[in-house]
Design a protein around this motif. Structure first.
Motif, PDB file in Angstrom:
ATOM      1  N   LYS A  23      32.128  46.797  43.622  1.00 10.90           N
ATOM      2  CA  LYS A  23      32.238  46.409  42.162  1.00 10.90           C
ATOM      3  C   LYS A  23      31.792  44.893  41.842  1.00 10.90           C
ATOM      4  O   LYS A  23      30.703  45.018  40.884  1.00 10.90           O
ATOM      5  N   PRO A  24      32.177  43.882  42.362  1.00  7.35           N
ATOM      6  CA  PRO A  24      31.519  42.640  42.082  1.00  7.35           C
ATOM      7  C   PRO A  24      30.041  42.734  42.256  1.00  7.35           C
ATOM      8  O   PRO A  24      29.515  41.596  41.772  1.00  7.35           O
ATOM      9  N   LEU A  25      29.335  43.398  43.177  1.00  9.25           N
ATOM     10  CA  LEU A  25      28.150  43.370  43.464  1.00  9.25           C
ATOM     11  C   LEU A  25      27.236  44.114  42.318  1.00  9.25           C
ATOM     12  O   LEU A  25      25.758  44.044  42.601  1.00  9.25           O
ATOM     13  N   ALA A  85      30.992  44.684  37.104  1.00  8.06           N
ATOM     14  CA  ALA A  85      31.406  43.365  37.384  1.00  8.06           C
ATOM     15  C   ALA A  85      32.347  43.174  36.147  1.00  8.06           C
ATOM     16  O   ALA A  85      33.637  42.571  36.785  1.00  8.06           O
ATOM     17  N   SER A  86      32.354  43.577  34.872  1.00  4.80           N
ATOM     18  CA  SER A  86      33.302  43.047  34.078  1.00  4.80           C
ATOM     19  C   SER A  86      34.136  44.158  33.559  1.00  4.80           C
ATOM     20  O   SER A  86      34.844  44.077  32.482  1.00  4.80           O
TER      21      SER A  86
END
Length: 432
Positions: free
Chosen positions: A138-140, A145-146
């Motif tokens: 998810k962070p990538l 990301a949000s």
């Protein structure tokens, strides 16, 4: 084969000259017509070259489409490729009609339960692997990301549902090309068709849950209604078309290939406008025809072999031209991770869960399940339209995966059929 390569290169050189002369530019007024003609010619030549190299013709269609398309050499303008959506719908309907004629009750009785159980296992394991990976990275992914955790879980499920899908279009085209016949081929075709039915239902449910997670509310009645309409409405319309075809074949008995092309075009366009599945409409029509009149099913099979070559060549060349190579750069690492996980999950589940009475299923079946094409494209586009805030970026991710699968999937499918020993030595003339 050497002559075919030279003619193909000369043809591509001519396209380059035409492109430089801006005859194919959008402002010339007829980009779609010229793109269709150029892709058809290049596709037919590339199919011969691929066959000479021992590859599926379909791979030749795809690769030459990629080469001359707007994302590589740029000989064909993007506007021309986008204008070929009608051809894509027609080809999918024709292929589904042929596939339907293979779904006889005898086959369903023989392999239906085993196919359904294996299909549930393959789809389930593949979904879980891709769902976990998508949520973990998810962070990538900029579009996730949000998001909150519930939203990210819902979007991960939506993406994974699309990633699971197979490609009846590619499988059936390769079966047509190789004239493969036998129990392995029957099992593979039944699995990819039933698998995509599973995916259609799961996608509708995942889309409903995703809407709810973004504040749209979970409308269970509307959700079940839309799924039911797409499935049962498509089957009902397909049954009506089947009766129309049988009446025509018994009453008119002339120009059957032309009639089937026209009917498939109507099924594709009408189905899309009525929010039905054109694939399912044609599949149901073909299946009902074959089970009511076996000889009529064989005549349809033969007629589409005669009429389908230019349509299939144009369809797959246009699909290749539409592959966004630049998407591989932006989301490439995550897309390749999901491609690898999907392949491993399919391989593992086939090894563990395929029926043991036929060792070929455990050994080679997974190779026939790697391809992705029409259904996956359609679902990715639907995500983009339904969720405008993040859908276009999901579409880019899915298209990047399709690009990889399109390049290796047809080759693997042909190898699976060849390894099973069911490819006929003399390929049917005029097939895709």
């Amino acid at each position: 084969m050497k002559g075919a390569v030279i003619r193909l290169l000369l043809l591509m050189g001519l396209l380059a000259v035409i492109s430089r002369a801006q005859v194919l530019r959008a402002d010339a007024g007829t980009p779609v017509t010229l793109a269709a003609g150029a892709l058809l010619l290049c596709g037919l030549f590339a199919g011969k070259v691929a066959k000479g190299l021992g590859l599926p013709r379909l791979t030749g269609y795809l690769l030459v489409g990629v080469a001359v398309g707007p994302y590589a050499l740029g000989f064909i303008p993007n506007a021309g490729v986008k204008g070929l959506e009608l051809v894509k719908g027609l080809a999918v309907s024709l292929i589904a009609l042929v596939a339907g004629t293979e779904l006889r009750l005898g086959l369903i009785r023989r392999v239906g339960a085993r196919v359904a159980i294996l299909c549930a296992g393959v789809c389930g394991l593949t979904f879980l692997a891709c769902f976990g990976a998508t949520f973990a990275v998810k962070p990538l992914l900029p579009f996730m990301a949000s998001m909150t955790v519930p939203q990210a879980l819902a979007v991960s499920a939506l993406v994974s549902t699309v990633v699971v899908s197979f490609s009846p279009t590619v499988t059936i085209a390769i079966v047509q090309e190789t004239s493969a016949r036998g129990t392995f081929t029957e099992f593979l075709m039944a699995l990819v068709i039933i698998g995509d039915l599973f995916v259609m239902v799961a996608f509708a449910l995942a889309a409903g849950v995703t809407k709810a997670s973004f504040g749209g509310g979970l409308d269970v009645t509307g959700l079940l209604g839309s799924v039911g309409w797409e499935l049962f409405g498509s089957v009902a319309v397909g049954c009506v078309l089947a009766m129309v075809v049988l009446v025509y074949m018994r009453g008119v008995k002339r120009e059957l290939p032309l009639f089937l092309v026209g009917l498939s075009f109507a099924a594709a366009e009408g189905g899309a406008r009525l929010h039905l599945s054109p694939l399912l409409v044609s599949l149901a029509a073909g299946a009902l025809i074959a089970n009511l009149d076996e000889k009529a099913g064989e005549r349809i099979h033969h007629a589409i072999q005669q009429a389908g070559l230019p349509v299939f060549a144009l369809f797959f060349a246009a699909a290749g031209a539409g592959l966004k190579l630049d998407a591989l750069v932006t989301v490439g690492p995550v897309a390749m991770l999901l491609v690898a996980l999907r392949g491993v999950a399919i391989w593992f589940s086939c090894k563990r869960l395929a029926p043991a009475d036929d060792p070929r299923l455990k050994e080679y079946l997974w190779m026939g399940l790697i391809s992705q094409a029409g259904v996956t494209f359609g679902l990715a586009a639907l995500v983009s339209r339904t969720f405008p805030t993040f859908g276009p970026q999901v579409e880019v991710l899915i298209v990047a995966m399709i690009t990889a699968h399109e390049l290796v999937g047809p080759v693997l499918t042909r190898r699976a059929l060849a390894a099973s020993g069911e490819v006929r030595a003399d390929e049917a003339a005029g097939t895709a």
